[in-house]
Design a protein around this motif. Structure first.
Motif, PDB file in Angstrom:
ATOM      1  N   MET A   5       0.835  -1.205   0.000  1.00 42.98           N
ATOM      2  CA  MET A   5       0.000   0.000   0.000  1.00 42.98           C
ATOM      3  C   MET A   5       0.871   1.258   0.000  1.00 42.98           C
ATOM      4  O   MET A   5       0.527   2.257  -0.639  1.00 42.98           O
ATOM      5  CB  MET A   5      -0.941   0.005   1.205  1.00 42.98           C
ATOM      6  CG  MET A   5      -1.988  -1.084   1.171  1.00 42.98           C
ATOM      7  SD  MET A   5      -3.060  -0.953  -0.249  1.00 42.98           S
ATOM      8  CE  MET A   5      -4.056   0.417   0.258  1.00 42.98           C
ATOM      9  N   THR A   6       1.991   1.207   0.697  1.00 40.83           N
ATOM     10  CA  THR A   6       2.901   2.352   0.724  1.00 40.83           C
ATOM     11  C   THR A   6       3.477   2.602  -0.660  1.00 40.83           C
ATOM     12  O   THR A   6       3.538   3.748  -1.119  1.00 40.83           O
ATOM     13  CB  THR A   6       4.039   2.102   1.729  1.00 40.83           C
ATOM     14  OG1 THR A   6       3.477   1.815   3.009  1.00 40.83           O
ATOM     15  CG2 THR A   6       4.959   3.303   1.827  1.00 40.83           C
ATOM     16  N   TRP A   7       3.901   1.537  -1.332  1.00 38.09           N
ATOM     17  CA  TRP A   7       4.436   1.693  -2.687  1.00 38.09           C
ATOM     18  C   TRP A   7       3.357   2.176  -3.653  1.00 38.09           C
ATOM     19  O   TRP A   7       3.624   3.005  -4.528  1.00 38.09           O
ATOM     20  CB  TRP A   7       5.025   0.372  -3.183  1.00 38.09           C
ATOM     21  CG  TRP A   7       6.395   0.125  -2.641  1.00 38.09           C
ATOM     22  CD1 TRP A   7       6.737  -0.678  -1.595  1.00 38.09           C
ATOM     23  CD2 TRP A   7       7.600   0.730  -3.091  1.00 38.09           C
ATOM     24  NE1 TRP A   7       8.078  -0.632  -1.374  1.00 38.09           N
ATOM     25  CE2 TRP A   7       8.641   0.240  -2.291  1.00 38.09           C
ATOM     26  CE3 TRP A   7       7.902   1.636  -4.087  1.00 38.09           C
ATOM     27  CZ2 TRP A   7       9.953   0.630  -2.471  1.00 38.09           C
ATOM     28  CZ3 TRP A   7       9.214   2.015  -4.270  1.00 38.09           C
ATOM     29  CH2 TRP A   7      10.228   1.515  -3.456  1.00 38.09           C
ATOM     30  N   LEU A   8       2.147   1.669  -3.495  1.00 42.90           N
ATOM     31  CA  LEU A   8       1.057   2.086  -4.362  1.00 42.90           C
ATOM     32  C   LEU A   8       0.730   3.562  -4.142  1.00 42.90           C
ATOM     33  O   LEU A   8       0.541   4.319  -5.094  1.00 42.90           O
ATOM     34  CB  LEU A   8      -0.180   1.221  -4.108  1.00 42.90           C
ATOM     35  CG  LEU A   8      -1.390   1.487  -4.984  1.00 42.90           C
ATOM     36  CD1 LEU A   8      -1.061   1.228  -6.443  1.00 42.90           C
ATOM     37  CD2 LEU A   8      -2.549   0.627  -4.548  1.00 42.90           C
ATOM     38  N   LEU A   9       0.690   3.982  -2.901  1.00 39.74           N
ATOM     39  CA  LEU A   9       0.423   5.380  -2.587  1.00 39.74           C
ATOM     40  C   LEU A   9       1.550   6.278  -3.103  1.00 39.74           C
ATOM     41  O   LEU A   9       1.290   7.353  -3.665  1.00 39.74           O
ATOM     42  CB  LEU A   9       0.253   5.561  -1.078  1.00 39.74           C
ATOM     43  CG  LEU A   9      -0.117   6.959  -0.603  1.00 39.74           C
ATOM     44  CD1 LEU A   9      -1.477   7.353  -1.162  1.00 39.74           C
ATOM     45  CD2 LEU A   9      -0.134   7.005   0.900  1.00 39.74           C
ATOM     46  N   ALA A  10       2.792   5.842  -2.950  1.00 35.74           N
ATOM     47  CA  ALA A  10       3.926   6.623  -3.448  1.00 35.74           C
ATOM     48  C   ALA A  10       3.892   6.731  -4.970  1.00 35.74           C
ATOM     49  O   ALA A  10       4.211   7.786  -5.537  1.00 35.74           O
ATOM     50  CB  ALA A  10       5.233   5.997  -2.992  1.00 35.74           C
ATOM     51  N   ALA A  11       3.498   5.666  -5.650  1.00 35.80           N
ATOM     52  CA  ALA A  11       3.416   5.701  -7.111  1.00 35.80           C
ATOM     53  C   ALA A  11       2.305   6.631  -7.585  1.00 35.80           C
ATOM     54  O   ALA A  11       2.457   7.345  -8.579  1.00 35.80           O
ATOM     55  CB  ALA A  11       3.186   4.288  -7.657  1.00 35.80           C
ATOM     56  N   MET A  12       1.183   6.651  -6.871  1.00 40.14           N
ATOM     57  CA  MET A  12       0.079   7.527  -7.262  1.00 40.14           C
ATOM     58  C   MET A  12       0.398   8.988  -7.000  1.00 40.14           C
ATOM     59  O   MET A  12      -0.034   9.866  -7.745  1.00 40.14           O
ATOM     60  CB  MET A  12      -1.208   7.132  -6.538  1.00 40.14           C
ATOM     61  CG  MET A  12      -1.780   5.823  -7.011  1.00 40.14           C
ATOM     62  SD  MET A  12      -3.416   5.400  -6.391  1.00 40.14           S
ATOM     63  CE  MET A  12      -3.444   5.937  -4.739  1.00 40.14           C
ATOM     64  N   LEU A  13       1.142   9.286  -5.973  1.00 37.04           N
ATOM     65  CA  LEU A  13       1.448  10.663  -5.616  1.00 37.04           C
ATOM     66  C   LEU A  13       2.745  11.171  -6.231  1.00 37.04           C
ATOM     67  O   LEU A  13       3.110  12.326  -6.032  1.00 37.04           O
ATOM     68  CB  LEU A  13       1.516  10.814  -4.096  1.00 37.04           C
ATOM     69  CG  LEU A  13       0.196  10.613  -3.353  1.00 37.04           C
ATOM     70  CD1 LEU A  13       0.419  10.726  -1.864  1.00 37.04           C
ATOM     71  CD2 LEU A  13      -0.839  11.613  -3.822  1.00 37.04           C
ATOM     72  N   SER A  14       3.439  10.345  -6.998  1.00 35.31           N
ATOM     73  CA  SER A  14       4.718  10.772  -7.554  1.00 35.31           C
ATOM     74  C   SER A  14       4.546  11.840  -8.624  1.00 35.31           C
ATOM     75  O   SER A  14       5.459  12.613  -8.888  1.00 35.31           O
ATOM     76  CB  SER A  14       5.475   9.583  -8.134  1.00 35.31           C
ATOM     77  OG  SER A  14       4.747   9.040  -9.236  1.00 35.31           O
ATOM     78  N   GLY A  15       3.386  11.920  -9.246  1.00 38.71           N
ATOM     79  CA  GLY A  15       3.147  12.946 -10.251  1.00 38.71           C
ATOM     80  C   GLY A  15       2.787  14.288  -9.653  1.00 38.71           C
ATOM     81  O   GLY A  15       2.755  15.294 -10.348  1.00 38.71           O
ATOM     82  N   CYS A  16       2.513  14.319  -8.364  1.00 36.78           N
ATOM     83  CA  CYS A  16       2.127  15.579  -7.727  1.00 36.78           C
ATOM     84  C   CYS A  16       3.375  16.417  -7.459  1.00 36.78           C
ATOM     85  O   CYS A  16       4.329  15.961  -6.854  1.00 36.78           O
ATOM     86  CB  CYS A  16       1.404  15.318  -6.412  1.00 36.78           C
ATOM     87  SG  CYS A  16      -0.131  14.419  -6.624  1.00 36.78           S
ATOM     88  N   SER A  17       3.363  17.610  -7.939  1.00 38.26           N
ATOM     89  CA  SER A  17       4.447  18.543  -7.680  1.00 38.26           C
ATOM     90  C   SER A  17       3.853  19.946  -7.708  1.00 38.26           C
ATOM     91  O   SER A  17       2.647  20.114  -7.774  1.00 38.26           O
ATOM     92  CB  SER A  17       5.543  18.392  -8.732  1.00 38.26           C
ATOM     93  OG  SER A  17       5.039  18.723  -9.999  1.00 38.26           O
ATOM     94  N   ASN A  18       4.698  20.914  -7.673  1.00 36.92           N
ATOM     95  CA  ASN A  18       4.203  22.280  -7.739  1.00 36.92           C
ATOM     96  C   ASN A  18       3.533  22.528  -9.079  1.00 36.92           C
ATOM     97  O   ASN A  18       4.040  22.118 -10.114  1.00 36.92           O
ATOM     98  CB  ASN A  18       5.339  23.277  -7.541  1.00 36.92           C
ATOM     99  CG  ASN A  18       5.901  23.212  -6.149  1.00 36.92           C
ATOM    100  OD1 ASN A  18       5.216  22.791  -5.225  1.00 36.92           O
ATOM    101  ND2 ASN A  18       7.142  23.623  -5.998  1.00 36.92           N
ATOM    102  N   ALA A  19       2.418  23.207  -9.054  1.00 34.55           N
ATOM    103  CA  ALA A  19       1.716  23.527 -10.287  1.00 34.55           C
ATOM    104  C   ALA A  19       2.500  24.580 -11.047  1.00 34.55           C
ATOM    105  O   ALA A  19       3.027  25.509 -10.441  1.00 34.55           O
ATOM    106  CB  ALA A  19       0.315  24.028  -9.978  1.00 34.55           C
ATOM    107  N   PRO A  20       2.591  24.440 -12.369  1.00 33.28           N
ATOM    108  CA  PRO A  20       3.294  25.479 -13.117  1.00 33.28           C
ATOM    109  C   PRO A  20       2.541  26.797 -13.020  1.00 33.28           C
ATOM    110  O   PRO A  20       1.328  26.855 -13.213  1.00 33.28           O
ATOM    111  CB  PRO A  20       3.309  24.956 -14.552  1.00 33.28           C
ATOM    112  CG  PRO A  20       2.304  23.870 -14.607  1.00 33.28           C
ATOM    113  CD  PRO A  20       2.097  23.381 -13.216  1.00 33.28           C
TER     114      PRO A  20
END
Length: 84
Positions: A5-20
């Motif tokens: 679940m930790t890896w799955l959550l990390a993979a889903m949130l990896s695209g989140c960054s500062n908005a341009p």
């Protein structure tokens, strides 16, 4: 199981960054807002050219055509300046 679940959550949130964002008029604006504005201005300019060339009268669905022109210009602007 929690490890998965930790890896799955990390993979889903990896695209989140500062908005341009774009700094203008003393504030930060989202880049999509700038791209939409450029798309609308571009569609107005295309309409002026079409009226000058007398193509505006023969367009079947003018609103849809100009909406698509604005969308294409906005997407091209976004991909040209803000893609990573």
């Amino acid at each position: 199981m929690p490890h998965i679940m930790t890896w799955l959550l990390a993979a889903m949130l990896s695209g989140c960054s500062n908005a341009p964002s774009v700094y203008a008029f003393g504030s930060y604006f989202p880049s999509w807002l700038l791209c939409a504005f450029i798309g609308i201005i571009g569609a107005v300019l295309v309409r002026v050219v079409f009226v000058y060339l007398q193509l505006d009268d023969v367009l079947p669905l003018r609103l849809l055509v100009y909406l698509c022109v604005a969308l294409i210009i906005a997407i091209v602007t976004s991909l040209s300046f803000f893609s990573t």
